[in-house]
Each structure stands twice: as structure tokens, then as C-alpha cells.
Design a protein around this motif. Structure first.
Motif, PDB file in Angstrom:
ATOM      1  N   GLN A  27      39.990  31.479  31.765  1.00 19.25           N
ATOM      2  CA  GLN A  27      39.470  31.640  30.502  1.00 19.25           C
ATOM      3  C   GLN A  27      37.960  32.284  30.847  1.00 19.25           C
ATOM      4  OE1 GLN A  27      40.652  32.504  27.729  1.00 19.25           O
ATOM      5  NE2 GLN A  27      42.465  31.015  27.246  1.00 19.25           N
ATOM      6  N   TYR A  30      37.930  35.645  32.806  1.00 19.77           N
ATOM      7  CA  TYR A  30      38.243  36.611  31.814  1.00 19.77           C
ATOM      8  C   TYR A  30      37.136  37.000  31.055  1.00 19.77           C
ATOM      9  CZ  TYR A  30      40.130  38.852  27.580  1.00 19.77           C
ATOM     10  OH  TYR A  30      40.213  39.840  26.654  1.00 19.77           O
ATOM     11  N   TYR A  56      40.623  42.024  33.905  1.00 19.20           N
ATOM     12  CA  TYR A  56      40.486  40.957  32.512  1.00 19.20           C
ATOM     13  C   TYR A  56      41.881  40.974  32.013  1.00 19.20           C
ATOM     14  CZ  TYR A  56      39.182  44.889  29.024  1.00 19.20           C
ATOM     15  OH  TYR A  56      38.976  45.910  28.354  1.00 19.20           O
ATOM     16  N   ASN A  57      42.618  42.336  32.039  1.00 21.74           N
ATOM     17  CA  ASN A  57      44.064  42.255  31.505  1.00 21.74           C
ATOM     18  C   ASN A  57      44.966  41.451  32.494  1.00 21.74           C
ATOM     19  OD1 ASN A  57      43.329  44.021  29.304  1.00 21.74           O
ATOM     20  ND2 ASN A  57      43.953  45.989  30.479  1.00 21.74           N
ATOM     21  N   SER A  60      44.236  37.611  31.430  1.00 19.35           N
ATOM     22  CA  SER A  60      45.110  37.429  30.189  1.00 19.35           C
ATOM     23  C   SER A  60      46.399  37.146  30.387  1.00 19.35           C
ATOM     24  CB  SER A  60      44.861  38.802  29.252  1.00 19.35           C
ATOM     25  OG  SER A  60      45.386  38.443  28.061  1.00 19.35           O
TER      26      SER A  60
END
Length: 155
Positions: A27, A30, A56-57, A60
């Protein structure tokens, strides 16, 4: 005693604690990379803006997979930012506009993630938890390759 999927409940509890730490790490990773993506400036903008978005994708997706693994092991995934900040080994990064500096932070963060993934992999092996072994093995393989590529970019 075993849980629904046949893992010793005590071992699952330990795994869930580590998986929640990994969840918190991802988290923060990200959010840091999202900030790099938004704020990068300079001649590497186009190249790194796209690369940061890929990172970051991917994070996720992993966040969701880790939370679902915790639930599968009959645990409860962390879901508040205060919990993430308390549990994460990755620290917040503010005001990063330099793309190379962002990549350097990503390398440090990925090193933290892969170390935690190895720790979880080892404990999952002791618990005969093939689902977690498979997940961590895939993450480690991907993270190692990414670290190699980023190190090549920096050097």
C-alpha cells in the motif's frame, strides 16, 4: 487444529501477520509510486511517467491478491491507512519530482518487498501452504527481474 483449507491454524495466524505486513508495504509502495507518477518532471518524464503507472497498477493487483490470500487463510486484511503506516517497513516519500530519485526509491522499496516475500515463502513452506508459496514465488521472480532492470537503468 486446521483451518478450512487444511493449514494449521497457528501457522496460518503467523502467515497472516506477515501477509498483512506485506499488504501494508505494498500500500505504501503503491502510494509512493503514484506520487512519483503524478509529480515527475524533467527529460525522463515520458518514459518514467508510463513506467511508474505500470508499477502502481501492478501493486494494485498484488494488494488485492494479498488481501484475498489473508481471507483464504481465515485472517482479516488490514484496511486503514493508520494500520498501513504502523505496519509498513516502507516509508512515505513526499515531493519527489526527479525521476531518477524516484527510481532509486523504487529500488529500495522493491528490495524491502522481496525480502518480506522470501520470509513469507519460507514460512509458507513450513506450513505446507502451497497457495501462499505459489503467490510469493511468482512475486519474487517478477520483483527480481524488475530490480535487475531498474539497476541497469540507474547504471
Amino acid at each position: 487444529m486446521k483451518n478450512l483449507i487444511g493449514i494449521d491454524k497457528n501457522k496460518a495466524t503467523v502467515l497472516n501477520k506477515l501477509l498483512n505486513q506485506l499488504l501494508a508495504d505494498y500500500q505504501l509502495f503503491y502510494q509512493n509510486v503514484r506520487g512519483f507518477h503524478w509529480n515527475i518532471k524533467g527529460k525522463e518524464f515520458f518514459e518514467l511517467h508510463i513506467k511508474f503507472e505500470e508499477f502502481y497498477n501492478d501493486a494494485s493487483i498484488k494488494i488485492d491478491e494479498i488481501a484475498e490470500r489473508i481471507l483464504t487463510l481465515e485472517g482479516e486484511p488490514l484496511h486503514t491507512f493508520s494500520d498501513y503506516l504502523n505496519e509498513s517497513s516502507i516509508k512515505e516519500r513526499k515531493g519527489v519530482k526527479d525521476g531518477v530519485k524516484g527510481v532509486e526509491y523504487i529500488v529500495v522499496n522493491l528490495s524491502i518487498l522481496v525480502a518480506k516475500e522470501r520470509e513469507i515463502l519460507s514460512l509458507a513452506g513450513e506450513a505446507d501452504d502451497e497457495g501462499t508459496i505459489s503467490l510469493m514465488s511468482d512475486y519474487i521472480t517478477e520483483t527480481e527481474k524488475t530490480l535487475w532492470m531498474l539497476n541497469s537503468y540507474l547504471n
